[in-house]
Scaffold this active site. Sequence first.
Site, short mmCIF file in Angstrom:
data_model
loop_
_atom_site.label_atom_id
_atom_site.label_comp_id
_atom_site.label_asym_id
_atom_site.label_seq_id
_atom_site.Cartn_x
_atom_site.Cartn_y
_atom_site.Cartn_z
N ASP A 125 6.56 -0.03 5.54
CA ASP A 125 5.27 -0.65 5.82
C ASP A 125 4.30 0.42 6.33
O ASP A 125 4.66 1.24 7.18
CB ASP A 125 5.42 -1.75 6.87
CG ASP A 125 4.12 -2.47 7.13
OD1 ASP A 125 3.74 -3.32 6.31
OD2 ASP A 125 3.45 -2.17 8.15
N ILE A 126 3.10 0.44 5.76
CA ILE A 126 2.07 1.38 6.23
C ILE A 126 1.50 0.84 7.53
O ILE A 126 1.01 -0.30 7.58
CB ILE A 126 0.97 1.56 5.18
CG1 ILE A 126 1.58 2.04 3.86
CG2 ILE A 126 -0.08 2.54 5.67
CD1 ILE A 126 0.57 2.13 2.72
N GLU A 169 0.85 -3.79 1.56
CA GLU A 169 1.21 -2.45 2.01
C GLU A 169 2.70 -2.32 2.32
O GLU A 169 3.14 -1.38 2.96
CB GLU A 169 0.41 -2.08 3.27
CG GLU A 169 0.79 -2.83 4.55
CD GLU A 169 0.16 -4.20 4.68
OE1 GLU A 169 0.26 -4.79 5.77
OE2 GLU A 169 -0.42 -4.70 3.69
#
Length: 254
Positions: A125-126, A169
């Site tokens: 996950d960003i 994301e």
Amino acid sequence: EPWQSFLTFTGAFVIFSAWLPYFPSPVGGGNIFYHRVNSFFIALISITVSIYFNWYRANNYRHQRVIDEQNKELCKANERLNKEIIVDSLTGLYNRRYLAESFHIRFRDYIDRKERKPLTCLMLDIDYFKQYNDTYGHQQGDECLVEISEIMKKSLPMETARIIRYGGEEFVIFIFNCSEEQAFVYAENLRKTVEKSHFLRRDTTQGYLTVSMGVYTEIPDSTDHSEMRGFICKADEALYEAKRAGRNCVKVYK
């Protein structure tokens, strides 16, 4: 070929006509002329029929080639369409449709093998990506997703890894025949590469873009074909543990 038909039947007519006087008819020699006329028309009909069948076969062959070419083009178009359906247009990675419709077959084949080997699932996950989008705009956010995707392709063993864009994301990564120790090395190397890639941002205290990752590794049980969802859920739990630990880190499911 027409020229072969002409030579064959004309040659037969010439030979027949040349040898005909040596085989006189019992009813008289005057029939030689009529025999030659009959043989001439037989040869002419034979040549005509042969040329017609040659044309017929050649015409069918041309039509079949056209059909074959059209079928090839149709197959290529179907392949392109199938690829477009299962590939994310922005990042070039697989999408959730691939995970639901295609990957489960590969997963099932892998766990049905007699050699039981470990399988790893990573969730990436960003960090604070929505905030990044709000600050820099969606176009910059899309460019960020593309760059992160390229980093994943370079940092992971693509011959055994399948990278899927799971959400906006979020990415899920399956790596076949990968131990927990190897998976942690891959994940940590990927995290550091993103950290050092100079994706500068002024909306966080770090001042640069980071990612959080969760890792889950297990030797899947061939009696349970529904374990793929379990892999994702446990890797996701490890990801949330990484977020609770302050983000920009890798956590292994225990």
